[in-house]
Scaffold this active site. Structure first.
Site, short mmCIF file in Angstrom:
data_model
loop_
_atom_site.label_atom_id
_atom_site.label_comp_id
_atom_site.label_asym_id
_atom_site.label_seq_id
_atom_site.Cartn_x
_atom_site.Cartn_y
_atom_site.Cartn_z
N ASP A 1 0.89 -1.16 0.00
CA ASP A 1 0.00 0.00 0.00
C ASP A 1 0.93 1.22 0.00
O ASP A 1 2.13 1.09 0.32
CB ASP A 1 -0.86 -0.04 1.27
N ASP B 1 -0.06 5.02 0.97
CA ASP B 1 -0.28 5.97 2.06
C ASP B 1 -0.21 5.27 3.41
O ASP B 1 -1.02 4.40 3.70
CB ASP B 1 -1.67 6.62 1.91
#
Ligand code: G6P
Ligand code: MG
Length: 228
Positions: A9, A11
């Protein structure tokens, strides 16, 4: 079973843009009379821009107050504010441990993917100077459903040419852990308030190749058929 890919991922795992998203949403929400705080913001992690707005409107009891065009204008306003803050990102904004891990994975021939639902992911990776370290970045504009739907992780697996069962996903959001589990990948969580991760680490500081490898070995030795 061999580990073939690790899918990150963005963020909250590669860099900390969650607070930049929060500030931009907080200001736009304020303009329409809705107050959000960092606790509420946890729910917005891993959720697309429009889905985030819908949750904010619901939170403020204003879900039915805005037309589709007005919602799009609010999303654009939030995004303009957010993108303006991205100029503050530099290679120094990469979270601790991530650069070493990317190099270690590469040295071992393990493929590296990105599964972020952010349409700004390419700008962010560029600002961090690590675009070439990723073998494949799933294009968020091609998916219909945000996390917890597994769509973005499955797209990343396809792009990398691996099956989900041969990959680890790394996430800081509850919706992201659910997405990883839903597609049958092994889940690594970053944070202290996540459920469903096979390996949970308090921060990226603790994230390294040896821990990932030990986790993978543990998973697969546990499911290996007993020797005669
Ligand atoms: C990430 C963040 C979310 C954000 C989403 C969309 O998943 O965790 O908070 O809403 O990306 O980002 P974007 O940059 O497209 O607005
Ligand atoms: Mg995240």
């Amino acid at each position: 079973m061999k580990l073939e890919a690790v899918i990150f991922d963005l963020d909250g795992v590669v860099t900390d843009t969650a607070h930049l998203h929060f500030i931009a949403w907080r200001d736009v929400a304020q303009e329409i009379g809705i107050t959000i705080d960092p606790v509420f913001n946890e729910q917005l992690k891993g959720i697309s821009r429009m889905a985030s707005l819908q949750r904010i409107l619901q939170h403020g009891g204003k879900a039915a107050h805005f037309s589709q065009a007005e919602c799009e204008a609010l999303c654009a306003r939030k995004n303009n504010r957010y993108v303006a803050t991205l100029s503050s990102l530099t290679p120094a904004s990469i979270l601790p441990g991530i650069t070493d891990l990317l190099h270690d994975l590469r040295a071992r021939g393990i493929r590296i993917g990105l599964a972020s639902v952010s349409l700004n992911a390419p700008i962010i990776l560029n600002a961090l100077g690590i675009t070439p370290l990723f073998d494949y970045c799933a294009d968020a504009s091609r998916i219909k459903h945000s996390k917890p739907d597994p769509e973005i992780f499955l797209l990343a697996c396809r792009g990398l040419g691996v099956t989900a069962q041969h990959a680890i996903g790394i996430e800081d959001a509850q919706a992201g852990i659910q997405a990883i589990n839903a597609c049958g990948m092994a889940a690594v969580g970053i944070g202290d308030d996540l459920t469903g991760a096979g390996l949970l680490l308090p921060s990226t500081r603790e994230l390294n190749w040896h821990r990932l490898d030990a986790y993978w070995q543990r998973l697969h030795s546990a499911s290996a058929p007993a020797k005669e």
